[in-house]
Design a protein around this motif. Structure first.
Motif, PDB file in Angstrom:
ATOM      1  N   ASP A   1       0.398 -20.725   7.834  1.00 24.87           N
ATOM      2  CA  ASP A   1       1.384 -19.976   8.626  1.00 24.87           C
ATOM      3  C   ASP A   1       0.999 -19.971  10.101  1.00 24.87           C
ATOM      4  O   ASP A   1       1.848 -20.165  10.992  1.00 24.87           O
ATOM      5  N   ASP A   2      -0.298 -19.741  10.360  1.00 23.23           N
ATOM      6  CA  ASP A   2      -0.781 -19.773  11.747  1.00 23.23           C
ATOM      7  C   ASP A   2      -0.617 -21.168  12.336  1.00 23.23           C
ATOM      8  O   ASP A   2      -0.264 -21.329  13.512  1.00 23.23           O
TER       9      ASP A   2
ATOM     10  N   THR B   1      -6.446 -24.854  12.296  1.00 24.78           N
ATOM     11  CA  THR B   1      -5.998 -23.851  11.323  1.00 24.78           C
ATOM     12  C   THR B   1      -5.429 -24.511  10.062  1.00 24.78           C
ATOM     13  O   THR B   1      -5.487 -23.927   8.978  1.00 24.78           O
ATOM     14  N   THR B   2      -4.897 -25.721  10.201  1.00 22.89           N
ATOM     15  CA  THR B   2      -4.485 -26.475   9.013  1.00 22.89           C
ATOM     16  C   THR B   2      -5.700 -26.807   8.155  1.00 22.89           C
ATOM     17  O   THR B   2      -5.671 -26.666   6.924  1.00 22.89           O
TER      18      THR B   2
ATOM     19  N   THR C   1       1.096 -27.659   1.884  1.00 25.65           N
ATOM     20  CA  THR C   1       1.612 -26.517   1.116  1.00 25.65           C
ATOM     21  C   THR C   1       2.417 -26.962  -0.102  1.00 25.65           C
ATOM     22  O   THR C   1       2.863 -26.115  -0.887  1.00 25.65           O
TER      23      THR C   1
ATOM     24  N   GLU D   1     -11.725 -23.313  17.318  1.00 25.02           N
ATOM     25  CA  GLU D   1     -10.643 -22.358  17.538  1.00 25.02           C
ATOM     26  C   GLU D   1     -11.001 -21.384  18.663  1.00 25.02           C
ATOM     27  O   GLU D   1     -10.203 -21.129  19.572  1.00 25.02           O
TER      28      GLU D   1
ATOM     29  N   LEU E   1      -8.390 -25.147   8.110  1.00 24.98           N
ATOM     30  CA  LEU E   1      -8.871 -23.877   7.548  1.00 24.98           C
ATOM     31  C   LEU E   1      -7.902 -23.305   6.524  1.00 24.98           C
ATOM     32  O   LEU E   1      -8.118 -22.208   6.008  1.00 24.98           O
ATOM     33  N   GLU E   2      -6.814 -24.064   6.244  1.00 21.24           N
ATOM     34  CA  GLU E   2      -5.787 -23.688   5.268  1.00 21.24           C
ATOM     35  C   GLU E   2      -5.080 -22.391   5.647  1.00 21.24           C
ATOM     36  O   GLU E   2      -4.639 -21.626   4.804  1.00 21.24           O
ATOM     37  N   GLU E   3      -4.969 -22.143   6.958  1.00 20.13           N
ATOM     38  CA  GLU E   3      -4.198 -21.007   7.470  1.00 20.13           C
ATOM     39  C   GLU E   3      -2.853 -21.580   7.944  1.00 20.13           C
ATOM     40  O   GLU E   3      -2.582 -21.709   9.141  1.00 20.13           O
TER      41      GLU E   3
END
Length: 699
Positions: A220-221, A213-214, A257, A183, A216-218
């Motif tokens: 929304d980002d 980021t997916t 999700t 990242e 990292l389970e973020e």
């Protein structure tokens, strides 16, 4: 016989001419044949490499073309050109998948690039090698060579290529699950690429940010990054099915999700594109697996397990082991839901095997967990494998957390120190503000002084201009007085001499008009002689009057003469004035005369102060473009390049600019100084022209 004799006489010359032409043509062919052959050879090599890179040809045909290019490239004597040959061959063999030929041509490219100092080929050789190692899942070597290429592009300030290398390095970091590092590296790449408006590369960067980021389970980002990538993608004319990649990735985010219904809508968009199974089989298989798994999660099993089987078939053929481990896991989960334990175990074990080979630790953990729920006999074994792997991953995560803790600790210490120094900072801030205000006040005062000096300078110029006007008026008054005095003298001469004599002669002739004796004849003869004398006197007065009429009396030139005479008396420096006698100097505009006078005066003052001269000469001439004033002295001179521009020269500059003129100074040490001023003027008139106009008016 006649024909034969003519041919016989002409034949030797014709033969000689033909021989010369043939020899010249042969020499021409010999001298030009080599460059033509070399050019054809160069074109052939590049053409063969181009053919060898065409994906629509089979591998064997491509190999034949590349082999021809390789054999010819080896014989090249030009190392620079040879470097380019092998650089392109290296990439062609990499795309072909011929590892042996690739390593051979890549090593030769690096060797030649070092000899020729071809930084571009050297960087490309590292780039190709990094791609090769990444294809072999040798992450450390891949990262190393991407970084080596990045160093070269950084050294040569190739911002675009540096951004591309950073993006590739971020991909390698993502390959080894260093998502945080990937990242950060991607953000640095974006900083380099965004000012260049490289939309395709920016799309790739934001797509990678969405992927990491997916992981990292973020989520929304991740959605935000994918939408940004889609925005850049819309600016690319030929996106080559790249939009389907984004749609699949967004579907994965919604799948993670738990919103499988929305995920299916994105997967269906991908699968609905024409011929995607042929143009993008890898993407098609991934999307098919994701689509099947979301349908399974929604308990829509009508097309299952066929969808999974189709995905597995394609992934085996490609092959795509990382995606295959995910598909095996999904199939195992599906059969577990169907209570078909044997099939579930079989696919779970396949998932473990493929995940281990591809170092997919996340999939491996999930599969161990699934096996523990399926295989009651080996629950302990599966949990041990799970715990062992989880512990090793936890240790790595703990190292990272410890680093974060260390950073936080150091930050807290820094804050504590800052609090103890807060008062000192406030004091320093106050001092800086006070100094700033004082500096600002000093600048304002300085600017005001400069403004006042400018106003005083303008006032002095106005006073000087008025002084010159007064001087010129005085000169004009003197000229008028001279004219009046001369007119009075001529009037007295005519009255006292000519008129009196004419009257006495007239009276004498009247008295003798009726007499014819000898006395009368004698007196008439005397009267005639007297008339001759009067005639001569009138002629003399007429000549004097004519000379006075045509005498050139210039008000401006008189002012300049007085200026030079005063300078000569004051400074003891001899002066000489030369001017164009045919020019009516008083026809110049007042502004030109005033400023030209001041420039000459200022130049004389500079001469008196600095030149140490004995003689000064001033010439005033005119041409079709205007006035040329040249002031030269025989003083010590100076180096014009090192001379400082003082107030005097600034005054000259200001006055010359006012009358739209130009000026220059030429000087050498020991050889005097010359100042030349050129003033354009439309008021210059010749005296002859003025006299002609006067004569025409009288006529």
């Amino acid at each position: 016989m006649i024909t034969k004799s003519r041919f016989k006489g002409f034949h030797p010359k014709l033969i000689l001419l033909l021989i010369v032409l043939v020899l010249l043509q042969c020499c021409k062919k010999t001298s030009s044949s080599k460059p033509i052959v070399l050019e054809q050879k160069n074109d052939s090599i590049f053409s063969w490499i181009k053919e060898g890179r065409k994906r629509n040809l089979n591998k064997r045909s491509r190999s034949v073309f590349l082999k021809k290019a390789y054999d010819q490239a080896k014989t090249s004597d030009d190392d620079s050109l040879k470097t380019k040959y092998f650089s392109r061959l290296s990439l062609a063999y990499l795309r072909l998948g011929d590892s042996l030929s690739f390593r051979m041509t890549n090593n030769e490219t690096r060797r030649l690039a070092k000899i020729t100092d071809d930084f571009n080929s050297k960087a490309e050789s590292h780039w190709d090698l990094a791609e090769y190692f990444r294809s072999k899942s040798i992450a450390d070597s891949s990262y190393y060579h991407f970084n080596e290429a990045n160093k070269i592009y950084t050294e040569k300030d190739c911002t675009y290529l540096k951004g591309r290398m950073l993006y590739n390095m971020a991909l390698v970091q993502a390959d080894i699950k260093d998502y945080a590092g990937s990242e950060i590296t991607t953000f640095i790449a974006i900083q380099h690429l965004k000012p260049l408006d490289k939309n395709k590369e920016l799309y790739r960067c934001y797509n990678n940010l969405g992927s990491v980021t997916t992981e990292l389970e973020e989520f929304d980002d991740a959605l935000l990054f994918y939408l940004t990538a889609e925005n850049y993608l819309s600016k690319i004319k030929d996106n080559n099915n790249l939009k389907q990649v984004i749609e699949n990735n967004i579907g994965i985010v919604y799948q993670e999700t738990g919103d499988n219904l929305k995920a299916i809508s994105y997967f269906e968009k991908v699968l609905s594109h024409d011929s995607i199974n042929l143009s993008k089989p890898k993407l098609y298989a991934k999307t098919l697996n994701n689509y099947a798994y979301s349908k399974f999660k929604l308990n829509d099993t009508l097309e299952l397990p066929k969808l999974f089987e189709d995905a597995i078939s394609i992934q085996k053929e490609i092959p795509d082991y990382s995606a295959l481990s995910r598909t095996y896991y999904n199939v195992a989960d599906y059969y577990s839901y169907r209570n078909d334990t044997l099939k579930a175990l079989a696919f779970a074990e396949k998932a473990v095997k493929i995940a281990s080979q591809s170092s997919n630790n996340k999939r491996l953990l999930l599969t161990y967990k699934l096996l523990a729920s399926l295989d009651s006999k080996n629950v302990r074994k599966h949990y041990q494998n799970y715990i062992k792997l989880d512990d090793s991953l936890s240790k790595e995560e703990r190292k990272i957390r410890n680093k974060f803790e260390r950073i936080r600790f150091e930050t807290n210490e820094f804050i504590a120190k800052n609090q103890s120094l807060a008062k000192q900072r406030q004091l320093l801030t106050s001092i800086v503000i006070i100094l700033f205000l004082l500096g600002l006040a000093a600048i304002i005062i300085f600017l005001q002084r400069v403004k006042n000096q400018k106003l005083r300078f303008q006032q002095q110029q106005q006073e000087s201009n008025q002084e010159i006007f007064d001087l010129m008026l005085t000169q004009k008054k003197k000229v008028e007085e001279g004219k009046q005095s001369e007119q009075k003298r001529i009037s007295e001469e005519l009255h006292d001499s000519v008129v009196g004599q004419m009257h006495s002669v007239r009276m004498l002739l009247l008295g003798l008009n009726k007499k014819a004796d000898e006395t009368a004849i004698t007196l008439r003869q005397d009267a005639i002689e007297k008339l001759k004398e009067v005639q001569e006197e009138v002629r003399t007065i007429s000549h004097e009057l004519n000379d006075a009429a045509y005498q050139k009396i210039y008000n401006f030139i008189s002012s300049i003469e007085d200026l030079l005479k005063g300078f000569e008396n004051t400074e003891g420096i001899l002066t000489n004035l030369e001017y164009d006698d045919d020019t009516d100097w008083d026809q110049l505009s007042g502004e030109v005369k005033i400023n030209l006078y001041r420039v000459i005066q200022e130049s004389l003052q500079n001469c008196a102060k600095h030149a140490n001269a004995k003689n000064v000469s001033l010439s005033l001439n005119t041409n079709s473009e205007g006035i040329i004033a040249t002031l030269a002295d025989d003083g010590v001179g100076f180096d014009v390049r090192k001379g400082k521009k003082g107030i005097g020269l600034k005054n000259i500059q200001s006055r010359v600019e006012k009358i739209n003129g130009t000026w220059g100074v030429t000087s050498q040490s020991g050889k005097g100084t010359t100042v030349q001023i050129q003033v354009p003027s439309i008021d210059i008139r010749k005296v002859e022209d003025i006299n002609l106009e006067s004569e025409q008016q009288e006529a």
